[in-house]
Design a protein around this motif. Sequence first.
Motif, PDB file in Angstrom:
ATOM      1  N   GLU A 107       0.861  -0.988  -0.128  1.00  0.00           N
ATOM      2  CA  GLU A 107       0.066   0.186   0.001  1.00  0.00           C
ATOM      3  C   GLU A 107       0.942   1.336   0.026  1.00  0.00           C
ATOM      4  OE1 GLU A 107      -3.734  -0.650   2.607  1.00  0.00           O
ATOM      5  OE2 GLU A 107      -2.206  -2.019   3.257  1.00  0.00           O
ATOM      6  N   SER A 108       0.273   2.356  -0.243  1.00  0.00           N
ATOM      7  CA  SER A 108       0.919   3.568  -0.331  1.00  0.00           C
ATOM      8  C   SER A 108       1.684   3.844   1.144  1.00  0.00           C
ATOM      9  CB  SER A 108       0.393   4.829  -0.517  1.00  0.00           C
ATOM     10  OG  SER A 108      -1.216   4.340  -0.669  1.00  0.00           O
ATOM     11  N   LEU A 150      -4.526  -8.814   1.265  1.00  0.00           N
ATOM     12  CA  LEU A 150      -4.339  -7.845  -0.063  1.00  0.00           C
ATOM     13  C   LEU A 150      -5.131  -8.521  -1.172  1.00  0.00           C
ATOM     14  CD1 LEU A 150      -0.906  -6.219  -0.677  1.00  0.00           C
ATOM     15  CD2 LEU A 150      -2.986  -5.185  -0.300  1.00  0.00           C
ATOM     16  N   SER A 194      -9.028  -8.588  -0.906  1.00  0.00           N
ATOM     17  CA  SER A 194     -10.007  -7.581  -0.814  1.00  0.00           C
ATOM     18  C   SER A 194     -10.253  -7.016  -2.358  1.00  0.00           C
ATOM     19  CB  SER A 194      -9.191  -6.507   0.127  1.00  0.00           C
ATOM     20  OG  SER A 194      -7.788  -6.033  -0.510  1.00  0.00           O
ATOM     21  N   ILE A 195      -9.605  -7.528  -3.265  1.00  0.00           N
ATOM     22  CA  ILE A 195      -9.870  -7.091  -4.532  1.00  0.00           C
ATOM     23  C   ILE A 195     -10.992  -7.589  -5.168  1.00  0.00           C
ATOM     24  CG2 ILE A 195      -7.839  -5.766  -5.682  1.00  0.00           C
ATOM     25  CD1 ILE A 195      -6.741  -8.541  -6.250  1.00  0.00           C
ATOM     26  N   PRO A 196     -12.308  -6.858  -5.546  1.00  0.00           N
ATOM     27  CA  PRO A 196     -12.908  -7.450  -6.439  1.00  0.00           C
ATOM     28  C   PRO A 196     -12.535  -8.177  -7.630  1.00  0.00           C
ATOM     29  CG  PRO A 196     -13.292  -5.055  -6.387  1.00  0.00           C
ATOM     30  CD  PRO A 196     -12.179  -5.404  -5.669  1.00  0.00           C
ATOM     31  N   LEU A 207     -20.321  -8.417   0.365  1.00  0.00           N
ATOM     32  CA  LEU A 207     -19.202  -7.842   1.219  1.00  0.00           C
ATOM     33  C   LEU A 207     -17.826  -8.407   0.728  1.00  0.00           C
ATOM     34  CD1 LEU A 207     -21.224  -6.941   4.402  1.00  0.00           C
ATOM     35  CD2 LEU A 207     -20.961  -5.478   2.691  1.00  0.00           C
ATOM     36  N   LEU A 208     -16.907  -7.243   0.426  1.00  0.00           N
ATOM     37  CA  LEU A 208     -15.612  -7.856   0.226  1.00  0.00           C
ATOM     38  C   LEU A 208     -14.736  -7.837   1.599  1.00  0.00           C
ATOM     39  CD1 LEU A 208     -14.953  -5.121  -2.417  1.00  0.00           C
ATOM     40  CD2 LEU A 208     -15.271  -7.637  -2.939  1.00  0.00           C
ATOM     41  N   ASN A 209     -13.738  -8.820   1.459  1.00  0.00           N
ATOM     42  CA  ASN A 209     -13.026  -8.743   2.616  1.00  0.00           C
ATOM     43  C   ASN A 209     -12.111  -7.601   2.817  1.00  0.00           C
ATOM     44  OD1 ASN A 209     -13.341 -11.597   3.618  1.00  0.00           O
ATOM     45  ND2 ASN A 209     -12.608 -12.131   1.548  1.00  0.00           N
ATOM     46  N   THR A 210     -11.866  -7.082   4.189  1.00  0.00           N
ATOM     47  CA  THR A 210     -11.079  -5.826   4.012  1.00  0.00           C
ATOM     48  C   THR A 210     -10.023  -6.088   5.115  1.00  0.00           C
ATOM     49  OG1 THR A 210     -12.509  -5.122   5.858  1.00  0.00           O
ATOM     50  CG2 THR A 210     -13.210  -4.374   3.871  1.00  0.00           C
ATOM     51  N   ILE A 211      -8.965  -5.460   5.273  1.00  0.00           N
ATOM     52  CA  ILE A 211      -8.027  -5.288   6.230  1.00  0.00           C
ATOM     53  C   ILE A 211      -8.364  -4.176   7.038  1.00  0.00           C
ATOM     54  CG2 ILE A 211      -5.564  -5.079   6.714  1.00  0.00           C
ATOM     55  CD1 ILE A 211      -4.986  -6.076   3.844  1.00  0.00           C
ATOM     56  N   PRO A 212      -8.708  -4.356   8.220  1.00  0.00           N
ATOM     57  CA  PRO A 212      -9.279  -3.197   8.972  1.00  0.00           C
ATOM     58  C   PRO A 212      -8.052  -2.425   9.411  1.00  0.00           C
ATOM     59  CG  PRO A 212      -9.188  -5.374  10.290  1.00  0.00           C
ATOM     60  CD  PRO A 212      -8.726  -5.566   9.031  1.00  0.00           C
ATOM     61  N   GLY A 213      -8.290  -0.994   9.804  1.00  0.00           N
ATOM     62  CA  GLY A 213      -7.507  -0.123   9.933  1.00  0.00           C
ATOM     63  C   GLY A 213      -6.553   0.442   8.619  1.00  0.00           C
ATOM     64  N   MET A 214      -5.563   0.971   9.034  1.00  0.00           N
ATOM     65  CA  MET A 214      -4.511   1.531   7.971  1.00  0.00           C
ATOM     66  C   MET A 214      -3.152   1.307   8.641  1.00  0.00           C
ATOM     67  SD  MET A 214      -5.649   5.314   8.259  1.00  0.00           S
ATOM     68  CE  MET A 214      -6.077   5.905   9.909  1.00  0.00           C
ATOM     69  N   ARG A 221      -1.281  -3.142  13.161  1.00  0.00           N
ATOM     70  CA  ARG A 221      -2.494  -2.534  12.443  1.00  0.00           C
ATOM     71  C   ARG A 221      -3.678  -3.455  13.013  1.00  0.00           C
ATOM     72  NH1 ARG A 221      -3.164  -1.947   6.080  1.00  0.00           N
ATOM     73  NH2 ARG A 221      -5.402  -1.787   5.918  1.00  0.00           N
ATOM     74  N   ASP A 236      -6.046   2.667  -1.784  1.00  0.00           N
ATOM     75  CA  ASP A 236      -5.433   1.480  -1.647  1.00  0.00           C
ATOM     76  C   ASP A 236      -6.299   0.608  -1.867  1.00  0.00           C
ATOM     77  OD1 ASP A 236      -2.448   1.804  -1.642  1.00  0.00           O
ATOM     78  OD2 ASP A 236      -2.520   2.678  -0.135  1.00  0.00           O
ATOM     79  N   VAL A 237      -5.926  -0.645  -2.371  1.00  0.00           N
ATOM     80  CA  VAL A 237      -7.090  -1.840  -2.357  1.00  0.00           C
ATOM     81  C   VAL A 237      -7.710  -2.085  -1.061  1.00  0.00           C
ATOM     82  CG1 VAL A 237      -6.297  -3.085  -4.622  1.00  0.00           C
ATOM     83  CG2 VAL A 237      -5.177  -3.289  -2.406  1.00  0.00           C
ATOM     84  N   SER A 238      -6.983  -2.195   0.035  1.00  0.00           N
ATOM     85  CA  SER A 238      -7.438  -2.715   1.110  1.00  0.00           C
ATOM     86  C   SER A 238      -8.470  -1.758   1.794  1.00  0.00           C
ATOM     87  CB  SER A 238      -6.545  -2.896   2.290  1.00  0.00           C
ATOM     88  OG  SER A 238      -5.831  -1.729   2.850  1.00  0.00           O
ATOM     89  N   ILE A 239      -8.347  -0.116   1.334  1.00  0.00           N
ATOM     90  CA  ILE A 239      -9.201   0.788   1.958  1.00  0.00           C
ATOM     91  C   ILE A 239     -10.340   1.062   1.025  1.00  0.00           C
ATOM     92  CG2 ILE A 239      -9.194   3.158   2.378  1.00  0.00           C
ATOM     93  CD1 ILE A 239      -7.154   1.559   4.170  1.00  0.00           C
ATOM     94  N   SER A 282     -11.612  -1.487  -0.448  1.00  0.00           N
ATOM     95  CA  SER A 282     -12.678  -2.586  -0.298  1.00  0.00           C
ATOM     96  C   SER A 282     -13.449  -2.115   1.007  1.00  0.00           C
ATOM     97  CB  SER A 282     -12.179  -3.887   0.234  1.00  0.00           C
ATOM     98  OG  SER A 282     -11.177  -4.142   0.894  1.00  0.00           O
ATOM     99  N   GLN A 283     -12.964  -1.400   1.987  1.00  0.00           N
ATOM    100  CA  GLN A 283     -13.757  -0.832   2.949  1.00  0.00           C
ATOM    101  C   GLN A 283     -14.638   0.073   2.617  1.00  0.00           C
ATOM    102  OE1 GLN A 283     -10.894   0.851   5.642  1.00  0.00           O
ATOM    103  NE2 GLN A 283     -10.035  -0.899   6.121  1.00  0.00           N
ATOM    104  N   ASN A 324     -17.685  -1.649   0.703  1.00  0.00           N
ATOM    105  CA  ASN A 324     -18.607  -2.262   1.652  1.00  0.00           C
ATOM    106  C   ASN A 324     -19.527  -1.112   2.078  1.00  0.00           C
ATOM    107  OD1 ASN A 324     -17.584  -4.981   0.998  1.00  0.00           O
ATOM    108  ND2 ASN A 324     -16.420  -4.892   3.007  1.00  0.00           N
ATOM    109  N   SER A 382     -13.552  -3.834 -12.691  1.00  0.00           N
ATOM    110  CA  SER A 382     -13.929  -4.962 -11.862  1.00  0.00           C
ATOM    111  C   SER A 382     -14.820  -4.378 -10.878  1.00  0.00           C
ATOM    112  CB  SER A 382     -12.738  -5.246 -11.139  1.00  0.00           C
ATOM    113  OG  SER A 382     -11.684  -5.656 -11.958  1.00  0.00           O
ATOM    114  N   HIS A 435     -18.830  -5.039  -9.715  1.00  0.00           N
ATOM    115  CA  HIS A 435     -19.045  -5.544  -8.363  1.00  0.00           C
ATOM    116  C   HIS A 435     -20.286  -4.709  -7.809  1.00  0.00           C
ATOM    117  CE1 HIS A 435     -18.523  -7.363  -4.191  1.00  0.00           C
ATOM    118  NE2 HIS A 435     -18.575  -5.690  -3.849  1.00  0.00           N
TER     119      HIS A 435
END
Lengths: 328, 345
Positions: free
Chosen positions: A46-47, A259, A262-264, A273-280, A296, B186-189, B191-192, B195, B216, B220
């Motif tokens: 991620e960034s 990672l 979480s991508i569709p 609902l997509l899987n997410t990684i909580p927080g940042m 994290r 970013d991808v993880s954000i 998807s949050q 959702n 994509s 979705h």
Amino acid sequence: MNPSGDNILEVDKLITSFETDRGLLRAVDQVSFSVPEGKTVGIVGESGCGKSVTAMSIVRLLPQPTGKILGGHVFFKGRDLLRSSESEMRRIRGGDIGVIFQEPMSALNPVHRIGRQVAEVFRLHKKISKKDAWDAAIEMLDLVRIPAPEKRVMDYPHQLSGGMRQRIVIALALACRPSLVIADEPTTALDVTVQAQILDLMARLQDEMKMSVILITHDLGVIAETCDEVVVMYAGRVVEKAPVGELFANPLHAYTKGLLNSIPTLETPSKSLLNTIPGMVAPLAEHVHGCRFCQRMGRITRDSRERPRFAEVSPRHWVEKCPECYQP
Amino acid sequence: MTPLLSISDLRVHFPVRGGVLLRQTGAVRAVDGVSLEIANSETLGLVGESGCGKSTLGKAVVRLLKPTSGTILHRGIDVTHASQRSMRPLRRDFQMIFQDPAESLDPRMSVRSIIEEPLVIHRLGNRAERIKRVNGLLDRVGLPVSAADRYSFEFSGGQRQRIGIARALALNPKLIVCDEPVSALDVSIQSQILNLLVELQRDFGLSYLFIAHDLSVVKHISDRVAVMYLGKIVELAPAETIYRDPRHAYTKALLSAIPTPDPRVRRTKILLEGDVPSPIDPPAGSAFGHRTGHPRYAETIGMDLGLAEIAPGHHVAADPCCLSEEDWQKIRELRKTAAPPFTAA
């Protein structure tokens, strides 16, 4: 570590820090990976995870005076770039190592014609006449498949579209036929159709010129389609690295799994609902010494734990073996 | 039932001026004859390359831009030429979130004042009620109530997008135009945020016009997808259909260009040459046929290239350069037998 024969580049325990008001902050914390000859290594994360700082440390193009390389080695063809003189580096950059930046508009000079900018690379690195450099520039534009190159050399960057500009930046990076190209998010600013053109062009040129490539991206789709090996970075550290097939089929670190999940994709059921990684990602100043992905996930409260060991769990598959995040 | 949003033959042209007297020398045809409808609780995805006019269309829908011609109906009410003043009460139902929350949130306003502002403008509630509403909204978008007294620049990109969503939700809108809401994340954000948008739609029955270039993501979140090329819709169909069975050559090329996050899959890509042509002086015939240098391009000059319903709910531009021979013949038959059920040009 001794530089081995089949790797063109070996990064060993690289540490890069930035001087800030809050003291010296470590953006890259003992990163090691290698680039085999003729292969493409992708760095993903991620960034703010240190991908670009790692790449810029390799060619020593860190922002000055704040950026400092505090440790490690970068062996390029057996020579340690971190211990090379500035004049040597200037010969290598744009010579044997080409760099492609993300934003083509800021990598090009807006007040000079395209032709002059490409010819300049030849003038700097080869002792040739202005006329020959100009002809070489036209040839280079033709190589990156710019239509009517003899006309385009007279254009200024603003007269070209984003995709054409990125082709010019690629022409600049490849002008001296480098053996290693570092591409920092080369297609992020482009449309998918143009991205497909640029990635196709890069793959063909890599094949023709037998180059090795470091490709930095946050797009796992691009990684899957173009890379041979993948390095996953999180908060300044490598958490996992493996050949591309192995990484996608058998991810072992919780962050890599997060990672990937979480991508569709076109197969994901719509509106599920997509899987997410909580927080940042935690800010640099708050990085703990222990496992940062645990940080994290809220599993670390104090900076007391040890840094997880980075180990090879199967041939060429390395992962940070944090008791929580290592999930075989 | 009256659709929530209905636009027909919408055109948004920007004048191009030149010469010493700055006379109008041409026009950028950003949106050039678009017709569509959005129903309650529906998401319509809008995709296309940069410069195809999708953001302009989004802004025109909520009347942040003045259309050149055509009509825009908000729940049956014609707002095409409504003044800024008469638009105001109607804006409660039609809100927008933007791509770059850093630029769409005022850095000098606290998060509370940003989210509260629409309530103040519409004179809703007293001070205590507004505070309660803002706290409720923050909670709904997944931010702590303590965020209210901080400034937007103190937050990360994903959190800022949540603030933008809270502001758009403040007036209980019916439709939100989402202009590339996750492209900068970013991808993880990402998807949050996706959702969150799906949950909000479920809870409040919202409709979205979801503009994005990531196919994509659009697939979705959308019920139906419209593909835009050079100011025109070239294909419009249910999301599953358009991805499983695209009919227009441009849709096929767009879909094939998406990188697949699976190294075992090796698809052959349809590589388009060149870039989107300029909307200042668009080709007279099929714009896409012109780009690909199609042999039948000459035929399309002066032809009605509007949408035709090739299968139930599946509309595609009647353009011989962009369809298979079979589909083209089918459309010709359709046009002979009856007036086209859905025309756009």
